[in-house]
Design a protein around this motif. Structure first.
Motif, short mmCIF file in Angstrom:
data_model
loop_
_atom_site.label_atom_id
_atom_site.label_comp_id
_atom_site.label_asym_id
_atom_site.label_seq_id
_atom_site.Cartn_x
_atom_site.Cartn_y
_atom_site.Cartn_z
N GLY A 81 -37.15 16.90 6.60
CA GLY A 81 -36.56 16.05 5.74
C GLY A 81 -35.15 15.75 6.44
O GLY A 81 -34.96 15.73 7.61
N GLN A 82 -34.18 15.61 5.42
CA GLN A 82 -32.73 15.21 5.99
C GLN A 82 -31.70 16.22 5.24
O GLN A 82 -31.93 16.77 4.29
CB GLN A 82 -32.22 13.84 5.38
N LEU A 83 -30.84 16.84 6.17
CA LEU A 83 -29.96 17.84 6.02
C LEU A 83 -28.84 16.92 5.34
O LEU A 83 -28.18 16.21 5.73
CB LEU A 83 -29.46 18.39 7.17
N ILE A 84 -28.40 17.17 3.99
CA ILE A 84 -27.53 16.30 3.32
C ILE A 84 -26.78 17.59 2.71
O ILE A 84 -27.08 18.19 1.74
CB ILE A 84 -27.93 15.40 2.19
N ARG A 85 -25.31 17.23 2.38
CA ARG A 85 -24.57 18.11 1.70
C ARG A 85 -24.48 17.57 0.14
O ARG A 85 -24.19 16.53 -0.07
CB ARG A 85 -23.22 17.88 2.36
N PHE A 97 -28.51 20.82 2.09
CA PHE A 97 -29.58 21.32 1.81
C PHE A 97 -30.84 20.39 2.50
O PHE A 97 -30.24 19.04 2.59
CB PHE A 97 -29.77 21.30 0.22
N TRP A 98 -31.83 20.52 2.73
CA TRP A 98 -32.87 19.87 3.25
C TRP A 98 -33.60 19.02 2.02
O TRP A 98 -33.84 19.60 0.81
CB TRP A 98 -34.03 20.69 4.02
N VAL A 99 -33.73 17.85 2.09
CA VAL A 99 -34.23 16.89 1.17
C VAL A 99 -35.23 16.22 1.68
O VAL A 99 -35.10 15.87 2.79
CB VAL A 99 -33.06 15.95 0.31
N LEU A 100 -36.05 15.39 0.76
CA LEU A 100 -36.98 14.48 1.42
C LEU A 100 -37.98 15.06 2.54
O LEU A 100 -38.64 14.19 3.17
CB LEU A 100 -36.51 13.26 1.61
N GLU A 126 -33.75 18.57 -7.29
CA GLU A 126 -33.33 18.30 -8.71
C GLU A 126 -31.98 18.85 -8.83
O GLU A 126 -31.57 19.89 -8.27
CB GLU A 126 -34.35 18.45 -9.75
N ASP A 127 -31.47 18.12 -10.03
CA ASP A 127 -30.29 18.85 -10.66
C ASP A 127 -29.22 19.00 -9.73
O ASP A 127 -28.25 19.87 -9.61
CB ASP A 127 -30.64 20.21 -11.16
N PHE A 128 -28.87 18.23 -8.68
CA PHE A 128 -27.92 18.02 -7.74
C PHE A 128 -27.12 16.67 -7.84
O PHE A 128 -27.87 15.63 -8.04
CB PHE A 128 -28.06 18.49 -6.30
N TRP A 129 -25.72 16.64 -7.63
CA TRP A 129 -24.97 15.37 -7.77
C TRP A 129 -24.66 15.03 -6.47
O TRP A 129 -24.14 16.10 -5.58
CB TRP A 129 -23.67 15.54 -8.84
N LEU A 130 -24.51 13.74 -6.04
CA LEU A 130 -23.71 13.40 -4.98
C LEU A 130 -22.66 12.84 -5.52
O LEU A 130 -22.60 11.74 -6.14
CB LEU A 130 -24.62 12.42 -4.20
N SER A 131 -21.29 13.44 -5.33
CA SER A 131 -20.12 12.98 -5.93
C SER A 131 -19.08 12.75 -4.93
O SER A 131 -19.17 13.38 -3.67
CB SER A 131 -19.72 13.84 -7.05
N GLY A 132 -18.15 11.87 -5.07
CA GLY A 132 -17.09 11.89 -4.18
C GLY A 132 -17.34 11.03 -3.05
O GLY A 132 -16.71 11.18 -2.14
N LEU A 133 -18.16 10.11 -2.87
CA LEU A 133 -18.47 9.52 -1.78
C LEU A 133 -17.71 8.30 -1.43
O LEU A 133 -17.89 7.42 -2.42
CB LEU A 133 -20.15 9.03 -1.63
N PHE A 141 -24.99 8.53 3.99
CA PHE A 141 -26.33 8.93 3.18
C PHE A 141 -27.40 7.92 3.13
O PHE A 141 -28.49 8.12 3.33
CB PHE A 141 -25.81 9.18 1.49
N ALA A 142 -26.96 6.62 3.22
CA ALA A 142 -28.02 5.70 3.21
C ALA A 142 -28.47 5.54 4.55
O ALA A 142 -29.78 5.40 4.47
CB ALA A 142 -27.06 4.17 2.95
N ALA A 143 -27.77 5.78 5.60
CA ALA A 143 -28.43 5.89 6.97
C ALA A 143 -29.64 7.04 7.04
O ALA A 143 -30.72 6.73 7.55
CB ALA A 143 -27.42 6.10 8.04
N LYS A 144 -29.45 8.22 6.47
CA LYS A 144 -29.92 9.33 6.29
C LYS A 144 -31.55 8.78 5.47
O LYS A 144 -32.44 9.17 5.98
CB LYS A 144 -29.48 10.56 5.78
#
Length: 176
Positions: A81-85, A97-100, A126-133, A141-144
């Protein structure tokens, strides 16, 4: 009495999932066989796709448990998947975390409401927010997401089509 049972001989039903007429240029790796053997010599044998990560073969199946062991056979091939904070609850630095991510999976002796052809499973968080972007973080994030969508469309989808064609060639076309 020693006997050999094959997957189709154990099957009471067929999948209702249709393969469709998709074409692919990605050949599935050559397959092999799995074998489950009891201590009294009964054996169940089935097709083990070349793409499957693990071989479920074993020789320690208790007598009388062979059918259950066959129903537990699952073939899987994971993909990244993609590693995203993420910041849990929207606060703090967060952690990556690894997502998708996911896998191609095939359950040869699936329940009537499950497909027995290879499918793709995608693990979402689930249950995670992407905030302060800010603009840069949002673009990253969109590129990932685009990169993962490209991977799913360009690499994983053709692999799935090849896996299904390989599976169908050894088990006959699915009904429906």
């Amino acid at each position: 009495m020693n006997r050999t049972l094959t997957g189709p001989a154990l099957r009471d039903r067929r999948s209702s999932v249709s393969l469709g007429a998709a074409e692919t240029t990605v050949p599935a790796p050559p397959g092999r066989s799995w074998n489950l053997t009891t201590s009294d010599g009964d054996t169940a044998t089935g097709y083990l796709p070349g793409w499957a990560e693990e071989d479920p073969s074993r020789t320690d199946v208790p007598p009388g448990a062979l059918r259950a062991a066959v129903y537990d056979v699952i073939h899987r091939a994971p993909f990244d998947g993609q590693l995203i904070r993420f910041a849990k609850g929207g606060y703090g630095q967060g952690e990556s975390f690894w997502v998708l991510a996911g896998n191609i999976e095939c359950i040869p002796e699936a329940d009537a409401d499950q497909p027995s052809d290879p499918v793709v499973n995608i693990h979402l968080i689930e249950d995670f927010w992407l905030s302060g972007l800010g603009p840069e973080e949002l673009a990253t994030f969109a590129a990932k997401l685009r990169a993962q969508a490209d991977l799913l469309d360009r690499d994983i989808r053709p692999q799935l089509i090849a896996c299904r064609a390989d599976w169908a060639a050894r088990h006959g076309a699915s009904d429906g």
